[in-house]
Design a protein around this motif. Structure first.
Motif, PDB file in Angstrom:
ATOM      1  N   TRP A 189      31.202  53.041  61.739  1.00  0.00           N
ATOM      2  CA  TRP A 189      29.832  52.961  61.224  1.00  0.00           C
ATOM      3  C   TRP A 189      29.715  51.878  60.158  1.00  0.00           C
ATOM      4  CZ3 TRP A 189      26.000  54.762  63.800  1.00  0.00           C
ATOM      5  CH2 TRP A 189      26.117  55.913  64.566  1.00  0.00           C
ATOM      6  N   PHE A 190      30.688  51.784  59.264  1.00  0.00           N
ATOM      7  CA  PHE A 190      30.661  50.746  58.229  1.00  0.00           C
ATOM      8  C   PHE A 190      30.802  49.361  58.852  1.00  0.00           C
ATOM      9  CE2 PHE A 190      31.362  54.325  55.440  1.00  0.00           C
ATOM     10  CZ  PHE A 190      30.809  53.938  54.228  1.00  0.00           C
ATOM     11  N   ASP A 191      31.669  49.236  59.851  1.00  0.00           N
ATOM     12  CA  ASP A 191      31.827  47.945  60.523  1.00  0.00           C
ATOM     13  C   ASP A 191      30.518  47.512  61.170  1.00  0.00           C
ATOM     14  OD1 ASP A 191      34.481  47.975  59.765  1.00  0.00           O
ATOM     15  OD2 ASP A 191      35.241  48.555  61.744  1.00  0.00           O
ATOM     16  N   ASP A 192      29.835  48.457  61.796  1.00  0.00           N
ATOM     17  CA  ASP A 192      28.545  48.128  62.412  1.00  0.00           C
ATOM     18  C   ASP A 192      27.533  47.699  61.349  1.00  0.00           C
ATOM     19  OD1 ASP A 192      29.540  48.743  64.894  1.00  0.00           O
ATOM     20  OD2 ASP A 192      28.664  50.761  64.974  1.00  0.00           O
ATOM     21  N   LEU A 193      27.580  48.341  60.190  1.00  0.00           N
ATOM     22  CA  LEU A 193      26.685  47.972  59.090  1.00  0.00           C
ATOM     23  C   LEU A 193      26.912  46.524  58.681  1.00  0.00           C
ATOM     24  CD1 LEU A 193      24.602  49.295  57.055  1.00  0.00           C
ATOM     25  CD2 LEU A 193      26.555  49.649  55.537  1.00  0.00           C
ATOM     26  N   GLY A 194      28.178  46.151  58.526  1.00  0.00           N
ATOM     27  CA  GLY A 194      28.503  44.795  58.093  1.00  0.00           C
ATOM     28  C   GLY A 194      28.127  43.721  59.091  1.00  0.00           C
ATOM     29  N   VAL A 237      33.901  55.449  49.672  1.00  0.00           N
ATOM     30  CA  VAL A 237      32.839  54.565  50.152  1.00  0.00           C
ATOM     31  C   VAL A 237      33.281  53.113  50.045  1.00  0.00           C
ATOM     32  CG1 VAL A 237      30.523  53.707  49.650  1.00  0.00           C
ATOM     33  CG2 VAL A 237      30.946  56.164  49.656  1.00  0.00           C
ATOM     34  N   LEU A 238      33.834  52.742  48.902  1.00  0.00           N
ATOM     35  CA  LEU A 238      34.244  51.354  48.697  1.00  0.00           C
ATOM     36  C   LEU A 238      35.361  50.947  49.652  1.00  0.00           C
ATOM     37  CD1 LEU A 238      34.185  50.963  44.798  1.00  0.00           C
ATOM     38  CD2 LEU A 238      32.493  50.180  46.467  1.00  0.00           C
ATOM     39  N   HIS A 239      36.288  51.840  49.907  1.00  0.00           N
ATOM     40  CA  HIS A 239      37.384  51.508  50.817  1.00  0.00           C
ATOM     41  C   HIS A 239      36.844  51.146  52.194  1.00  0.00           C
ATOM     42  CE1 HIS A 239      40.780  52.070  53.579  1.00  0.00           C
ATOM     43  NE2 HIS A 239      41.565  51.864  52.531  1.00  0.00           N
ATOM     44  N   TYR A 240      35.978  51.980  52.724  1.00  0.00           N
ATOM     45  CA  TYR A 240      35.406  51.698  54.048  1.00  0.00           C
ATOM     46  C   TYR A 240      34.551  50.429  54.019  1.00  0.00           C
ATOM     47  CZ  TYR A 240      36.827  56.329  55.744  1.00  0.00           C
ATOM     48  OH  TYR A 240      37.555  57.436  56.140  1.00  0.00           O
ATOM     49  N   ALA A 241      33.751  50.281  52.960  1.00  0.00           N
ATOM     50  CA  ALA A 241      32.852  49.126  52.886  1.00  0.00           C
ATOM     51  C   ALA A 241      33.623  47.822  52.762  1.00  0.00           C
ATOM     52  CB  ALA A 241      31.905  49.288  51.704  1.00  0.00           C
ATOM     53  N   THR A 280      36.645  47.210  53.726  1.00  0.00           N
ATOM     54  CA  THR A 280      37.303  46.959  55.007  1.00  0.00           C
ATOM     55  C   THR A 280      36.322  46.335  55.993  1.00  0.00           C
ATOM     56  OG1 THR A 280      38.806  48.829  54.638  1.00  0.00           O
ATOM     57  CG2 THR A 280      38.587  48.035  56.897  1.00  0.00           C
ATOM     58  N   ALA A 281      35.051  46.679  55.843  1.00  0.00           N
ATOM     59  CA  ALA A 281      34.008  46.151  56.737  1.00  0.00           C
ATOM     60  C   ALA A 281      33.453  44.812  56.262  1.00  0.00           C
ATOM     61  CB  ALA A 281      32.881  47.161  56.874  1.00  0.00           C
ATOM     62  N   GLY A 282      33.894  44.312  55.099  1.00  0.00           N
ATOM     63  CA  GLY A 282      33.462  42.994  54.646  1.00  0.00           C
ATOM     64  C   GLY A 282      32.505  42.960  53.486  1.00  0.00           C
ATOM     65  N   ASP A 297      38.954  43.481  43.633  1.00  0.00           N
ATOM     66  CA  ASP A 297      39.790  42.277  43.662  1.00  0.00           C
ATOM     67  C   ASP A 297      40.693  42.272  44.884  1.00  0.00           C
ATOM     68  OD1 ASP A 297      38.794  41.234  41.276  1.00  0.00           O
ATOM     69  OD2 ASP A 297      40.317  42.223  40.049  1.00  0.00           O
ATOM     70  N   ALA A 298      41.244  43.430  45.207  1.00  0.00           N
ATOM     71  CA  ALA A 298      42.232  43.517  46.277  1.00  0.00           C
ATOM     72  C   ALA A 298      41.618  43.516  47.669  1.00  0.00           C
ATOM     73  CB  ALA A 298      43.078  44.776  46.095  1.00  0.00           C
ATOM     74  N   MET A 299      40.383  44.046  47.801  1.00  0.00           N
ATOM     75  CA  MET A 299      39.861  44.297  49.144  1.00  0.00           C
ATOM     76  C   MET A 299      38.551  43.595  49.494  1.00  0.00           C
ATOM     77  SD  MET A 299      40.542  48.410  49.631  1.00  0.00           S
ATOM     78  CE  MET A 299      40.094  48.309  51.378  1.00  0.00           C
ATOM     79  N   ALA A 300      37.711  43.312  48.495  1.00  0.00           N
ATOM     80  CA  ALA A 300      36.374  42.782  48.804  1.00  0.00           C
ATOM     81  C   ALA A 300      36.430  41.310  49.187  1.00  0.00           C
ATOM     82  CB  ALA A 300      35.445  42.990  47.616  1.00  0.00           C
ATOM     83  N   ARG A 301      35.481  40.911  50.005  1.00  0.00           N
ATOM     84  CA  ARG A 301      35.366  39.523  50.435  1.00  0.00           C
ATOM     85  C   ARG A 301      34.471  38.756  49.468  1.00  0.00           C
ATOM     86  NH1 ARG A 301      32.571  38.493  56.204  1.00  0.00           N
ATOM     87  NH2 ARG A 301      30.882  39.527  55.079  1.00  0.00           N
ATOM     88  N   PRO A 302      34.861  37.566  49.004  1.00  0.00           N
ATOM     89  CA  PRO A 302      33.968  36.768  48.156  1.00  0.00           C
ATOM     90  C   PRO A 302      32.652  36.481  48.883  1.00  0.00           C
ATOM     91  CG  PRO A 302      36.190  35.868  48.123  1.00  0.00           C
ATOM     92  CD  PRO A 302      36.167  36.920  49.198  1.00  0.00           C
ATOM     93  N   TRP A 303      31.565  36.445  48.107  1.00  0.00           N
ATOM     94  CA  TRP A 303      30.254  36.268  48.742  1.00  0.00           C
ATOM     95  C   TRP A 303      30.120  34.917  49.430  1.00  0.00           C
ATOM     96  CZ3 TRP A 303      26.775  32.416  47.559  1.00  0.00           C
ATOM     97  CH2 TRP A 303      26.914  31.759  46.331  1.00  0.00           C
ATOM     98  N   THR A 304      30.859  33.927  48.963  1.00  0.00           N
ATOM     99  CA  THR A 304      30.785  32.591  49.564  1.00  0.00           C
ATOM    100  C   THR A 304      31.376  32.560  50.963  1.00  0.00           C
ATOM    101  OG1 THR A 304      32.856  32.064  48.424  1.00  0.00           O
ATOM    102  CG2 THR A 304      30.810  31.376  47.361  1.00  0.00           C
ATOM    103  N   GLU A 305      32.121  33.610  51.327  1.00  0.00           N
ATOM    104  CA  GLU A 305      32.729  33.666  52.656  1.00  0.00           C
ATOM    105  C   GLU A 305      31.873  34.441  53.662  1.00  0.00           C
ATOM    106  OE1 GLU A 305      36.750  35.049  52.378  1.00  0.00           O
ATOM    107  OE2 GLU A 305      37.331  33.522  50.918  1.00  0.00           O
ATOM    108  N   CYS A 306      30.672  34.837  53.257  1.00  0.00           N
ATOM    109  CA  CYS A 306      29.768  35.488  54.191  1.00  0.00           C
ATOM    110  C   CYS A 306      29.437  34.530  55.341  1.00  0.00           C
ATOM    111  CB  CYS A 306      28.479  35.895  53.486  1.00  0.00           C
ATOM    112  SG  CYS A 306      28.696  37.281  52.363  1.00  0.00           S
ATOM    113  N   PRO A 307      29.140  35.055  56.510  1.00  0.00           N
ATOM    114  CA  PRO A 307      28.825  34.182  57.648  1.00  0.00           C
ATOM    115  C   PRO A 307      27.720  33.164  57.359  1.00  0.00           C
ATOM    116  CG  PRO A 307      29.135  36.431  58.401  1.00  0.00           C
ATOM    117  CD  PRO A 307      29.178  36.487  56.900  1.00  0.00           C
ATOM    118  N   ALA A 308      26.774  33.533  56.488  1.00  0.00           N
ATOM    119  CA  ALA A 308      25.670  32.614  56.209  1.00  0.00           C
ATOM    120  C   ALA A 308      26.134  31.341  55.534  1.00  0.00           C
ATOM    121  CB  ALA A 308      24.629  33.303  55.329  1.00  0.00           C
TER     122      ALA A 308
END
Length: 351
Positions: free
Chosen positions: A238-243, A265-269, A271-273, A318-329
């Protein structure tokens, strides 16, 4: 293809995140939950401007230094917290009136009286936050109102070159079982409603820069990610689909979840990007609820328990989240719009 950002939006997005592009933002703009709690503790009518503002000042003083940005409301919070708000964190100011309009067809959000994106710009903020109560199965007139409001705010944020953060929350219809007007997670929400709500506002026409999203599943029902059960894979799906629905930055909200619930919540999110969080009560509610009206005791708890938890989820980010500059946009490398020697003439003035 690399997307570009206007100078103002590029600068404000960077100010809301850390140097690596991850959002670790603290929310202190909650009004109904704090008002209700103070009235319950001290008696009806006790939630004065001074009492509510005093709580918000304590939250900002204790937690802003460890946050990349602070979200505060302009009516109860900003004046009280202004003096203790450090220069370093970014600043988001709330746009909506917390008193929404409810009908059988759904909820309509309204901007606070005598307030707007132009004033948020003049007040020195880096971004605008709009909370939108939304269900894709609302009545047609409610949907039209909510969509029009987001378009108008998005256009204003573009005109004033401020980051636009849209918060989406599913809610129970009036008369439904478990109906509440409290600012808490709707426990009986369906994940399909959460995903469709995001899908409905994913288009560039709304001008959203950051999406503040809720868990598609009730936070207190999320399985421990370390368990390795089939339920973990289902939840992650579900989180992957959200991302996958949006190509812009997105962060998670806590909606009154407890500390352990929000960790999950943060762990799943992440992981989903997801690119970070914008959370309030998961961080500071325990200190407030246990110790208020003893402000000194509350401040001690904020400076120990709450700051410790904030440090923990910051490390997790720091360990898991993706930097915003790496978003597909942005394809990893957003560019400055209108860059070059002709920037002074090509960069638009205020209308």
């Amino acid at each position: 293809m690399t997307s570009s950002l206007s100078a103002g939006k590029f600068r404000t997005m960077r100010r809301l995140a850390d140097a690596q592009g991850r959002f670790k933002m603290m929310a202190a703009d909650q009004r109904p939950p704090i008002i209700k709690a103070i009235d319950q503790k001290l008696g009806a009518g006790s939630a004065s401007y001074e009492n509510v503002g005093g709580v918000k000042r304590a939250l900002v003083k204790a937690l802003a230094p460890a946050s990349t940005a602070v979200l505060i409301d302009p009516d109860y919070g900003y004046s009280h917290a202004f003096e203790v708000l450090p220069a370093q964190p970014g600043l988001l100011l709330t746009l909506e009136n917390f008193a929404f309009e409810e009908s059988a067809g759904g909820r309509k959000t309204h901007i606070m009286k005598d307030w707007g994106v132009d004033k948020i710009k003049r007040a020195g903020a880096d971004g605008v936050k709009l909370l939108l109560w939304y269900r894709p199965d609302c009545s047609a007139d409610v949907r039209e109102h909510q969509h029009r409001l987001v378009r108008e705010v998005g256009a204003a944020c573009k005109a004033y070159d401020l980051a636009f953060l849209l918060e989406l929350l599913v809610f129970p219809f009036a008369g439904a079982a478990g109906h509440t007007t409290d600012y808490i997670e709707h426990k009986d929400k369906r994940p399909e409603l959460v995903l469709q709500s995001v899908r409905d506002f994913a288009s560039p026409e709304y001008g959203v820069d950051i999406y503040k999203l809720e868990s598609p599943l009730a936070a207190n029902h999320l399985p421990d990610p370390a368990s390795g059960s089939s339920a973990v894979a289902d939840a992650q799906g579900w989180f992957d689909d959200l991302g996958k629905l949006i190509d812009k930055p997105w962060v998670m909200l806590s909606a009154g979840a407890g500390m352990e619930e929000f960790r999950r919540v943060l762990h799943y999110a992440f992981t989903a990007g997801a690119n970070g969080f914008l959370a309030g009560r998961a961080i500071w509610w325990q200190a407030f609820q246990q110790h208020y009206p003893d402000l000194a005791a509350m401040e001690r708890a904020l400076s120990t328990e709450s700051t410790g938890y904030l440090a923990e989820i910051n490390r997790m980010t720091d360990a898991m989240a993706r930097p915003w500059t790496e978003c597909p946009a942005f394809a990893g490398a957003p560019e400055l719009a209108e860059a070059g020697q002709t920037f002074p003439s090509r960069y638009p003035a205020f209308a």
